[in-house]
Design an enzyme around this catalytic site. Sequence first.
Site: not given
Length: 877
Positions: A353, A623, A627, A716
Amino acid sequence: MEIPKKAVNASQRPDNLAGGNGAQNSEQLLEKAHADTDTVLKELGSELDGLSAAEADSRLKQVGTNEIAREKRQSALMRLLVNIKNPLVLLLLALGLLSYLTGDLRAMAVIFVMVVLGVVLRFFQEMRADNAAEKLEAMVSNTATVVRGGKEEEVSLKLLVPGDIVRLAAGDMVPADVRVLSAKDLFLNQAALTGEALPVEKKAVPASADIQNPLDLPNLCFLGSNVESGSATAVVIHTGDRTFFGSLAASIVGQRQLTSFDKGVNKFTWLMIRFIAVMVPAVFLINGLSKHNWLEAFMFAMAVAVGLTPEMLPMIVTVNLSKGALAMARKKVIVKRLNAIQNFGAMDVLCTDKTGTLTQGKIVLEKHLDVHGDPSEKVLHYGYLNSYHHTGLKNLLDEAILDHEELEEHLKAKEKYRKIDEIPFDFVRRRMSVIVEDETGLNTLICKGAVDEVLSQCTRVELLGKLLAVQPEHDAKRRQIADELNGQGFRVIALAYKEMPGSSDEPVYAVKDESELILLGFLAFLDPPKDTAAEALKRLHSLNVDVKVLTGDNEIITAYICKKVGMPVEHLLLGSQIEAMSETELAEAAGTTSVFARLAPAHKEHIIRALQSKGHVLGFMGDGINDAPALKAADVGISVDSAVDIAKESSDIILLENSLMVLEQGVMEGRRVFGNIIKYIKMAASSNFGNMFSVVGASAFLPFLPMLPIQLLTNNLLYDFSQTTIPTDDVDADWLVKPRQWSIDKLMRFILFIGPISSIFDYMTFFMMLYVFDCWHNPALFHTGWFVESLFTQTLIIHVIRTNKIPFIQSRASWPLILTSVIIVAVGAWLTVSPLADTLGFVPLPPLYWLYLAIMLLSYAILTQLVKVWFIRRFGE
């Protein structure tokens, strides 16, 4: 307009009060905006006297309260279940359960310990409650002035219904989405919705048919905006979730989409499941048919399945992400969702933005110019005196001028200048004046306002201390100066003055005194870029992150700010153009466009998803309320220090410092995290694949099991522990210069090329154990020899695969990783002669074995390095 005499009753109620989906609600808003007030009231079943109390109550039952979506908090149990639903965790749980059912409690314990550690770590990291719904609810917990039954009354916002007539005044929050019926100098602050820092004017006249973005409509006001000045009467169109703001709230509290990181982990898990689905039945059948002990074959097949599964993945991922989050915390960055760290590094496009993100989010006096367009201190001083002594409602421009606090002392604004009178602002004159008296008794009228309105009252101009008569050709040039500043995105006002002799009587000034003024110059205002914006964007570009600006502001201001921060504006796309595009067209256009302006919140989300459809990993930095949908849709949502609470709650990462330089550090940290996670996956998957390839072959020709199930599990487990220090490892600098994303195809290719190398040396070990040490009838020695060789080669190969360079020479692992490698191979060698040897089925190895092993390890490292170098040159990485 004819005013009806009575309130609306049920017979006049419209059928579509409940609204529809988002698109239908937008269409209804456009219809109401384009219609005249009589038509609007008729369609809403309302009139200027408002609804009756009974009708309002009836509509409330029909449409529900004027409240927005709220997210139910997850219980601790539900949050734990969500973490357990990871495919890899479910796979490990299934293998653990099978181990328990077959009586192999040791295998079960190993698996469950790994699962518990990984899940519990993640559970506690993400237990912070999401307060987005509470923040949203708090914004609508006020009252509104409503006309019902011909009388004004204060009503709780949640009780408003479509068709209600509301009064708006300065300081009010707009209580719903409303259509203005009448207005007097109504100005709203819509910054939270549109990103525009300056107030916008709203009027009652029908809107032009060519305006399609609801937020641009001059006669609609939206929930979430505030009345800066003026007053109005309006009719409610939508309430609650059907409001523009309510639709944003629903997007905030809805289910989050899987990010690229989540998808990558899931794809890798299913790759391992496919391996297991092929290998395990093959091992089971081969051993069962050749050795005729089906229970033993089943137990061995189960051990193979566990061996193929990278048990430590949940722990490695969580520890790496937590380490990254702690590193970011030291840079004053809050990481709300751990996965966002990796997505930060994988991000190849950052959409941001403008207002409050790239810019400071406040109006600043940028320029004070004389009539020739040159900087002038006198213009600043007179502008300051005007705003300082102005007693009316100070707007954003006054506040920007008064930010020059040093002038109060410099000018002695209070001591040397006494306010005599004030001619307040009105929206007809579009200017205001303050009259001050200096120490000599001289009265000076200082007038500021709209350029055209001030210039029309000026008969002279001041230039370099001289007073000159206004000449038409020079006047045109002065207007051009203002027009050029407006074209660059500045908000420009003119400043003029007139000096008059003082009087013993207290003079009274009126509008007629704003005549024969002397034009002094211009004041230009802007929401300027943050100091760190240009350098931050430059560094992101050097890291191969493409930056795009998505804003609700107009294209002129946006283009100017972009140029100020060094962003080329080669292609610019408007929200109205996006409306006419299909998803495919938008995806193509978004890829080549760097700046998007006049966007509605939904447009931002559509752009994010369009770019994601092209395989990009998207970051979004914003912000405002507008948004929130984009922050949630992005792979990583970033909010800044000045963000509203709702934007912060919708984001994954919050920058607490004003500096944007931390963006570069976040990207680098994310790539380090991903680098270490992918190291583990490459090593574990290729190593396990190679071992299992060896197991299938050995099972076909050996008269006994290639390795006992408990030995395979121990091997393992030891190997997994050797990799627990991978999060401490460094990542080569040249690996960090570009975004790194999950690619299952590349991973599969790596496994297929690197994995079989270990099988070559496994088969060499088989040959050595069978023909050099005659193990055809000594399975215990064979098992021990392969166990040691397998563990040593797997642990050594960590150091070859962890870097694209030459290991130990050009790139060395971290000391913790080196130390764990040494410890694990030492433990493996010790187990063959330890008190646990009989339990695990080990026997001592002959001295000659260790010489052969050293030769094989050296050969293995050299061959793997050669294949790795060829692989990187052939396939890129």
